[in-house]
Motif scaffolding. Structure first.
Motif: not given
Length: 400
Positions: A66-70, A34-38, A3-4, A51-56
């Motif tokens: 958007v498509q680049a992370i899917l 803005s990725i700081a909160p993520a 899930v993203a 669970v694998e968690i990635q921040v993009k």
């Protein structure tokens, strides 16, 4: 299930915290411009789950971003600004990824989103438009109530909050952009003979509505909202429904502030030049307001959303009111979120639950009321978001 989440503000954070409790989840991508909160949230969640968690970093205005992370994502939750829905939907079409959002930019935009139905079906994917609390839970509550009746006269969505906030200034418990936009728009409503229509001015048809205790009676106003765009046609008309609307309980100070903003033109999203810099007046206002996530622990009182459906059952008049209610302090104690964003972040996760369990296999673009309400409400309760049902029955008058 992979899930993203695009948009990791308060509601996105609620959804992320719920998703990692799921046994089916194998990967979670937290994406925002803005990725700081993520990054901060991801660090907390990694201490609680394997669970694998990635921040993009993602710009939701850019389809390719958007498509680049899917590439390997099964479901995307778009919990960012509704004005970017179409770009995110296009990315999901290109990658054949299920899509869920929590709001549209207005009735006309919701209709355009739903018009992508054939495209989504051809791609073999599901798109759910407006699955937050309201719209979202409210639609499903209305569906549940409609299903209990033989005939339907009216579907009335009501949103109320009796809380006070430890903040001396103008604020909104949910997206300030959305609050300003929808409250100052011409309110929409639906009738069986004319379909969707608009009232001439905002803050129309003030009425007192009795919310479940301990909220009680609050002044409510017609406000532009997604439910009135779809409920009459999807579930109302077949049972004879004549009227659908949405009303929101608004504090007099909130109403007066919005009227001043409108009078001064500060609600506009059209850019103007100020000392050589182009700015949108509404963006300036929003920048001065606290973020809803930052109000956690500062709001004291109750928040409730419900659907009141009036009609007939077994030749008697019947009203069915399906609602959810939450205490801001209790929700903060349990989750560290305030109740309004918590109530919005849980329903999209329940839809992911149902997709993972094979209970939601339809394709195309749908409003929430086309989801089977019983398994949805059961899973919503399992996630801690309780709901109640109040029924009132009276005999028909002689000759009716």
């Amino acid at each position: 299930m992979r899930v993203a989440i695009v948009g990791v503000g308060g509601v996105g954070q609620v959804s992320a915290c719920e998703l990692v409790k799921s046994q089916y989840l194998t990967k979670l991508v937290l994406a925002d411009i803005s990725i700081a909160p993520a990054e901060e949230l991801a660090a907390e969640l990694r201490r609680e789950t394997d669970v694998e968690i990635q921040v993009k970093r993602v710009d939701a205005r850019d389809v390719s971003s958007v498509q680049a992370i899917l590439d390997d994502i099964d479901v995307l939750l778009h919990i960012g600004l509704p004005e970017n829905n179409f770009e995110v939907m296009k990315a999901c079409l290109n990658t054949r990824t299920h899509y869920i959002d929590t709001a549209s930019s207005g009735p006309q935009w919701l209709r355009k989103q739903l018009a992508w139905n054939d495209k989504f079906r051809a791609a073999g994917i599901l798109g759910i438009m407006g699955l937050g609390c309201d719209p979202g839970f409210s639609n499903i509550a209305a569906r549940y109530a409609v299903d209990q009746l033989d005939e339907v006269d009216a579907i009335l969505i009501r949103d109320g909050d009796n809380s006070v906030v430890d903040y001396d200034g103008f604020c909104s418990y949910f997206s300030p952009q959305t609050a300003i936009q929808e409250c100052l728009a011409k309110p929409n409503y639906w009738t069986a003979d004319k379909g969707e229509q608009y009232l001439p001015t905002p803050f129309a048809n003030k009425e007192e509505f009795e919310f479940p205790e301990p909220i009680g009676w609050l002044d409510c106003y017609n406000v532009e909202h997604e439910e009135a765009t779809t409920l009459g046609e999807t579930i109302g008309r077949a049972k004879g429904c004549k009227y659908v609307d949405f009303k929101y309980a608004l504090h007099p100070d909130f109403v007066n502030t919005l009227k001043v903003l409108s009078y001064l033109g500060l609600d506009s999203d059209e850019e103007i030049e100020v000392k050589g810099v182009k700015v949108a007046p509404r963006d300036v206002v929003v920048t001065t307001m606290p973020k809803p996530v930052d109000l956690a622990g500062k709001i004291h009182g109750y928040s409730s959303v419900g659907a009141l459906v009036k009609g007939k059952k077994n030749n008697k008049r019947k009203e069915v009111y399906v609602y959810t209610i939450a205490n801001h302090d209790e929700v903060f104690y349990k989750t560290e979120f305030q109740a309004t964003i918590w109530q919005t972040g849980i329903p999209p996760v329940v839809a992911v639950d149902m997709i993972a369990e094979g209970l939601l296999q339809t394709t195309g673009c749908i409003p929430p009321e086309l989801i089977d309400p019983i398994p949805f409400l059961e899973r919503l309760k399992a996630r801690g978001m309780a709901f109640g049902v109040i029924e009132k029955t009276s005999p028909l008058s002689q000759g009716t």
